[in-house]
Write a protein that holds these residues in place. Structure first.
Motif, short mmCIF file in Angstrom:
data_model
loop_
_atom_site.label_atom_id
_atom_site.label_comp_id
_atom_site.label_asym_id
_atom_site.label_seq_id
_atom_site.Cartn_x
_atom_site.Cartn_y
_atom_site.Cartn_z
N HIS A 10 61.66 32.80 39.16
CA HIS A 10 63.08 32.71 39.49
C HIS A 10 63.46 31.29 39.91
O HIS A 10 64.53 31.08 40.50
N SER A 11 62.60 30.33 39.66
CA SER A 11 62.92 28.94 39.97
C SER A 11 61.94 28.03 39.25
O SER A 11 60.91 28.46 38.74
N ASN A 225 67.44 28.69 39.44
CA ASN A 225 67.35 29.61 40.57
C ASN A 225 67.48 31.03 40.03
O ASN A 225 67.50 31.24 38.82
N GLU A 226 67.58 32.02 40.91
CA GLU A 226 67.55 33.41 40.45
C GLU A 226 68.83 33.84 39.73
O GLU A 226 68.88 34.92 39.17
N GLN A 227 69.83 32.96 39.71
CA GLN A 227 71.04 33.24 38.94
C GLN A 227 71.20 32.36 37.70
O GLN A 227 71.97 32.70 36.81
N THR A 228 70.48 31.25 37.64
CA THR A 228 70.83 30.19 36.69
C THR A 228 69.65 29.73 35.84
O THR A 228 68.59 29.38 36.37
N ARG A 282 64.74 21.53 45.99
CA ARG A 282 65.90 22.41 46.01
C ARG A 282 67.18 21.72 45.56
O ARG A 282 68.04 22.33 44.94
N ASP A 283 67.28 20.44 45.87
CA ASP A 283 68.51 19.71 45.57
C ASP A 283 68.23 18.35 44.92
O ASP A 283 69.06 17.45 44.98
N LEU A 328 74.57 25.59 41.38
CA LEU A 328 73.59 25.82 42.44
C LEU A 328 74.22 26.04 43.81
O LEU A 328 73.53 26.34 44.78
N GLU A 411 58.95 33.19 45.53
CA GLU A 411 60.39 33.02 45.68
C GLU A 411 60.68 31.86 46.63
O GLU A 411 59.92 31.59 47.56
N VAL A 412 61.76 31.16 46.38
CA VAL A 412 62.19 30.05 47.23
C VAL A 412 63.16 30.59 48.27
O VAL A 412 64.20 31.17 47.94
#
Length: 413
Positions: A10-11, A225-228, A282-283, A328, A411-412
Motif C-alpha cells: 500500500h506504499s 499510498n493506500e488510495q493512490t 512520506r513527503d 497525498l 503499513e505506513v
C-alpha cells in the motif's frame, strides 16, 4: 504483523518485508555484440562481477530484515508438478515462436531432458545451436550454424524483476511487456501465482493480465499510498493500459480511489517513470529535472471512479508538485533533484539510474554507489542512503528499484 493474504503493498516506502529478485545467470553470458540491440542491452556485463554485486544487494536487504525470494527458485517450485511443467513448456514454445530457430519438437525434447531447476535455468538462459547434437537436427536451418546462434533466445533482462508484474494492495498486475525481447518474462509470475504453494490457494485478484493487448510495465507503476497509484505514460506503458488497470483496481479494491497518469519523455534514457521519479519518504521524492516541460509544466491526469459502475472520471493537471500535494493530502512535498540539478551531473547520473531508488522503509533507500552527487543530495535532505556496487549491474540500464518486485510492505502509520 500478519496480512490477509500473501501480498500487501500500500506504499512505496513501507518497511520492505518480502521481495522477489533474480540473480543474473547464464542468460547474461549469452549476450553478444550482435544481439545487444535486440535484447535491449547497451553493453555486456561480466557475469562473476555482476553476480557479486547482486549478492551484495540482496545481503543488504536481508540485513535490514527483508525476506529475499528468487524468481528462478519460485518458478522451479511452481513447476514441480509434471502436468504443470509440460503446460508451461508448451506455452513457452508457443510464445517463443518468433525466436525459435528450429523445430518445436526438437527444442521440447531437449528441454525435457533437464531436471526442473536446470530446465528453468535453460529456459531463462537460452538454448544455443551448439548445444543440440547433429543427430537431433532435422532441417536445413538447424544445420546452418552460421545463422542466428540461438534456438531459443536468452532473457538477460530478467534481473529487473520489477517490470513483468507489480503488487498493488492485496492483488497483482501481471503485465503485457512492450518489447518482444521481454514479452515472455511475465509468464513466470503468471505460473508462480497460479501454481506455487505460497500463492495458489489464495485467490489473488488481478488488476491487469498479460493477455491484454496494451503494454503496461512495472517500472511505471508506483504505489504512493493506500488510495493512490501513480503510473507513467512512457515508451513502455500506454494510456489504454493505465485506464484498463484503473477500472479493474477501482472495482476490486475500494481502498484505491485515484490513479495518477504522468507522461514522461519517450526515450531510452527515460524508459520508465521510476527511472526519473521515485518516492523516498512520506513527503519526499527523487526526481530528474528534465521531465519537466517549459515553465515546469507536464501532462498529468488524475483518474477516479465515475458515478456509473465501470466508468472513470479524468481531470488534467500540469504541475507535479501541486499534484502530489493534492493526491497525498500534504501541505509540503520535497523534490530532491538527481545530480543536484546540475545539467551534466543530472544527465550522467540519471543514465546510471540516479533517480531509481528502492525505499526499504520511510526515509531509507538503496542506491547505486556510482551516483555520488545524487546520493549526497539525498543525505542532505535527511534520507539514509545504503549504497551498493554497480559497475556491472548498471550496464543493464536499471537500478535498485528495477531489480526488486516487492510482495509485502508494512503499513505506513
Amino acid at each position: 504483523m500478519t496480512y490477509p493474504g500473501p501480498l500487501n503493498i500500500h506504499s512505496e516506502i513501507g518497511r520492505l518485508e518480502s521481495v522477489i529478485v533474480k540473480r543474473p545467470g547464464y542468460e547474461v553470458e549469452n549476450l553478444t555484440p550482435d544481439t545487444l540491440k535486440h535484447l535491449l542491452f547497451d553493453d555486456i556485463p561480466y557475469l562473476p562481477a555482476i553476480q557479486r554485486e547482486h549478492d551484495e544487494f540482496t545481503d543488504r536487504l536481508r540485513k535490514r530484515g527483508t525476506e529475499v525470494l528468487y524468481l528462478e527458485k519460485l518458478l522451479a517450485e511452481a513447476l514441480d508438478d509434471t502436468i504443470v511443467r509440460e503446460q508451461f513448456l508448451d506455452q513457452m514454445i508457443r510464445e517463443s515462436q518468433s525466436n525459435i530457430q528450429c523445430s518445436s519438437q526438437t527444442l521440447k525434447e531437449y528441454l525435457r531432458s533437464f531436471a526442473t531447476e536446470d530446465f528453468v535455468a535453460k529456459v531463462m538462459g537460452g538454448v544455443r545451436k551448439s548445444e543440440i547434437g547433429p543427430d537431433r537436427k532435422t532441417n536445413l536451418y538447424e544445420m546452418m550454424e552460421d545463422h542466428h546462434p540461438f534456438y531459443l533466445d536468452p532473457m538477460p533482462n530478467l534481473y529487473f524483476t520489477r517490470d513483468p508484474s507489480c503488487v498493488i494492495g492485496t492483488g497483482i498486475s501481471i503485465n503485457t511487456m512492450a518489447e518482444d525481447a521481454r514479452k515472455r518474462e511475465s509468464v513466470f509470475m503468471d505460473y508462480i501465482i497460479r501454481y506455487h504453494p505460497r500463492f495458489r490457494d489464495t485467490d489473488v485478484p488481478r488488476w491487469y493480465d498479460r493477455s491484454s493487448h496494451f503494454p503496461l510495465e512495472g517500472g511505471d507503476q508506483l504505489i504512493l499510498n493506500e488510495q493512490t497509484v501513480a503510473v507513467g505514460v512512457s515508451a513502455r506503458t500506454t494510456p489504454q493500459a493505465i485506464e484498463e488497470m484503473a477500472r479493474n483496481l477501482f472495482a476490486g479494491n475500494p481502498s484505491f480511489t485515484q490513479v495518477v497518469a504522468v507522461e514522461i519523455p519517450k526515450s531510452r534514457a527515460f524508459m520508465h517513470l521510476d527511472t526519473v521519479f521515485t518516492m523516498v519518504d512520506r513527503d519526499q521524492f527523487s526526481i530528474h529535472p528534465a521531465i519537466h516541460g517549459p515553465g515546469g509544466e507536464m501532462r498529468i491526469y488524475i483518474i477516479r471512479p465515475g458515478m456509473e459502475n465501470g466508468k472513470v472520471e479524468i481531470e488534467e493537471r500540469t504541475h507535479i508538485l501541486d499534484t502530489l500535494k493534492e493526491v497525498l493530502g500534504l501541505s509540503e512535498v520535497g523534490l530532491i533533484e538527481c545530480g543536484g540539478g546540475d545539467e551534466i551531473a543530472a544527465a550522467r547520473e540519471q543514465w546510471n539510474d540516479g533517480s531509481n531508488t528502492l525505499a526499504i522503509s520511510p526515509g531509507v533507500v538503496v542506491t547505486y554507489d556510482r551516483n555520488y552527487v545524487s546520493n549526497q543530495c539525498l543525505r542532505e535532505a535527511g534520507i539514509e542512503v545504503i549504497e551498493i556496487p554497480s559497475s556491472e549491474l548498471s550496464r543493464g540500464r536499471g537500478g535498485p528499484r528495477c531489480m526488486s518486485m516487492p510482495l509485502v510492505r508494512a503499513e505506513v502509520r
